[in-house]
Design an enzyme around this catalytic site. Structure first.
Site, mmCIF file in Angstrom:
data_model
loop_
_atom_site.group_PDB
_atom_site.id
_atom_site.type_symbol
_atom_site.label_atom_id
_atom_site.label_comp_id
_atom_site.label_asym_id
_atom_site.label_seq_id
_atom_site.Cartn_x
_atom_site.Cartn_y
_atom_site.Cartn_z
ATOM 1 N N SER A 264 0.658 8.368 -11.427
ATOM 2 C CA SER A 264 1.329 8.070 -12.690
ATOM 3 C C SER A 264 0.347 7.481 -13.680
ATOM 4 O O SER A 264 -0.596 6.771 -13.295
ATOM 5 C CB SER A 264 2.481 7.081 -12.457
ATOM 6 O OG SER A 264 3.055 6.697 -13.691
ATOM 7 N N TYR B 39 5.021 -0.825 -8.779
ATOM 8 C CA TYR B 39 4.922 0.635 -8.931
ATOM 9 C C TYR B 39 3.551 1.039 -9.469
ATOM 10 O O TYR B 39 2.919 1.967 -8.948
ATOM 11 C CB TYR B 39 6.024 1.122 -9.864
ATOM 12 C CG TYR B 39 6.048 2.622 -10.047
ATOM 13 C CD1 TYR B 39 6.462 3.468 -9.024
ATOM 14 C CD2 TYR B 39 5.664 3.195 -11.253
ATOM 15 C CE1 TYR B 39 6.498 4.845 -9.192
ATOM 16 C CE2 TYR B 39 5.695 4.579 -11.439
ATOM 17 C CZ TYR B 39 6.118 5.390 -10.403
ATOM 18 O OH TYR B 39 6.136 6.766 -10.585
ATOM 19 N N LYS C 126 0.713 3.308 -7.485
ATOM 20 C CA LYS C 126 0.171 4.553 -8.024
ATOM 21 C C LYS C 126 -1.328 4.447 -8.285
ATOM 22 O O LYS C 126 -2.062 5.435 -8.175
ATOM 23 C CB LYS C 126 0.918 4.930 -9.307
ATOM 24 C CG LYS C 126 2.362 5.349 -9.076
ATOM 25 C CD LYS C 126 2.470 6.529 -8.113
ATOM 26 C CE LYS C 126 3.904 7.050 -8.018
ATOM 27 N NZ LYS C 126 4.018 8.223 -7.120
#
Length: 257
Positions: free
Chosen positions: A141, A154, A158
Site C-alpha cells: 500500500s 496497517y 505494509k
C-alpha cells in the site's frame, strides 16, 4: 502479455481486487486456484468465471494467518493445477484506530494477515516455483510511503511487505523467481462501505480532496480496468526482467521514491 495456460494461485477470496484479478486471469486463459476464508462466495465466483472461460478457477478455503493450514491447502492446489507459475498475495485486512489506543490484539491481527500471511504463503510456494521459475506479486500500500493517521499498524505491516518483497527478489532471483509488489488505490466494495458511513458534507469534502490528490481522473481506480492489466503483465513472460519493484497503481497520488 499472454497468461494463457499459466497456473496461478490468488489469495484473498471472492471480492474486490481478488475477484477482479481472478476474473482477468481466467478470461485470459489461466488456470486459477482461489484461496480465501469466505467459502460460499468463493465457490460462486470460481464457478462463474469457470463457466465464462476459457480459463478455470477452483476455490479452496484457507486463512493465510494459519501457516500450517495454508501450506497444506497450497500444496493441494498446486497438485490439482499440475504445477505453479505465479502466486498473487491479495489477502489482507485493514483496521483503523489512533496509535495511542492500539491494542496488542489489533496489532497482531493486522500483522498476522498482511505480513506473516504474505511471507509464509510465499515461502510455501517456493518449492513449487523453484521447479521452473515463476513470479510472486505481493499486495502492499502507498500508506507505507506516507503518514497514515489512525493506521499505524496497517502502514507498518505494509511497509514490512515492501522490505520483504525486495529481499525475496534478491534471494530468489537465482531460481528464476521474480518478486514484485503493487500498491493499489482502487474503488472496491470496502471503499463503498467507507463512503456509505460519511455524511453528505463529509462525502462532498472527501470527493473534492480526491480530485486534488489523484491527478489521473480525480478518483480511485477500477480494479478490472486499471489494476488487472498490470497484474497480467507482471505474471506474463513479458515482465521477465522486472523484480524487486514496488509498483503503485494509484493515478499518481503517491510516487515511489
Amino acid at each position: 502479455m499472454t497468461v494463457t495456460g499459466k497456473r496461478i494461485i490468488v489469495t484473498g477470496g471472492s471480492r474486490g481486487i481478488s475477484a477482479a484479478a481472478i476474473a482477468a486471469f481466467t478470461e485470459a486463459g489461466a488456470q486459477v486456484a482461489v484461496l480465501g476464508i469466505s467459502e460460499e462466495p468463493g465457490r460462486r465466483l470460481a464457478e462463474k468465471v469457470s463457466a465464462e472461460g476459457p480459463g478455470t478457477a477452483t476455490y479452496y478455503r484457507a486463512d493465510v494467518s494459519d501457516v500450517a493450514g495454508t501450506r497444506q491447502t497450497l500444496d493441494l492446489a498446486v497438485r490439482a493445477l499440475g504445477g505453479l507459475d505465479a502466486l498473487v498475495n491479495v489477502a489482507g485486512v485493514e483496521m483503523h484506530a489512533p496509535a495511542e489506543s492500539l491494542s496488542e490484539e489489533d496489532w497482531d491481527h493486522v500483522f498476522a494477515v498482511n505480513t506473516k500471511g504474505t511471507f509464509f504463503t510465499t515461502q510455501a510456494a517456493l518449492p513449487h516455483l523453484k521447479e521452473h521459475g515463476g513470479c510472486v506479486i505481493n499486495f502492499a500500500s502507498d500508506v507505507a510511503l506516507v503518514p497514515y493517521p489512525n493506521g499505524a499498524h496497517y502502514s507498518a505491516a505494509k511497509g514490512a511487505v515492501h522490505s520483504l518483497t525486495r529481499t525475496l527478489a534478491a534471494e530468489w532471483g537465482g531460481h528464476g523467481i521474480r518478486v514484485n509488489a503493487v500498491n493499489p488505490m482502487m474503488w472496491t466494495d470496502g471503499y463503498e462501505n467507507y463512503r456509505a458511513r460519511m455524511s453528505p458534507d463529509e462525502l462532498a469534502a472527501h470527493d473534492a480532496q480526491q480530485v486534488h490528490v489523484i491527478p489521473l481522473g480525480g478518483k480511485l481506480g477500477d480494479p478490472s480496468g486499471d489494476l488487472a492489466p498490470v497484474l497480467k503483465f507482471l505474471v506474463s513472460d513479458d515482465a521477465r526482467f522486472i523484480t524487486g519493484q514496488i509498483i503503485s497503481v494509484n493515478g499518481g497520488a503517491v510516487q515511489v521514491r
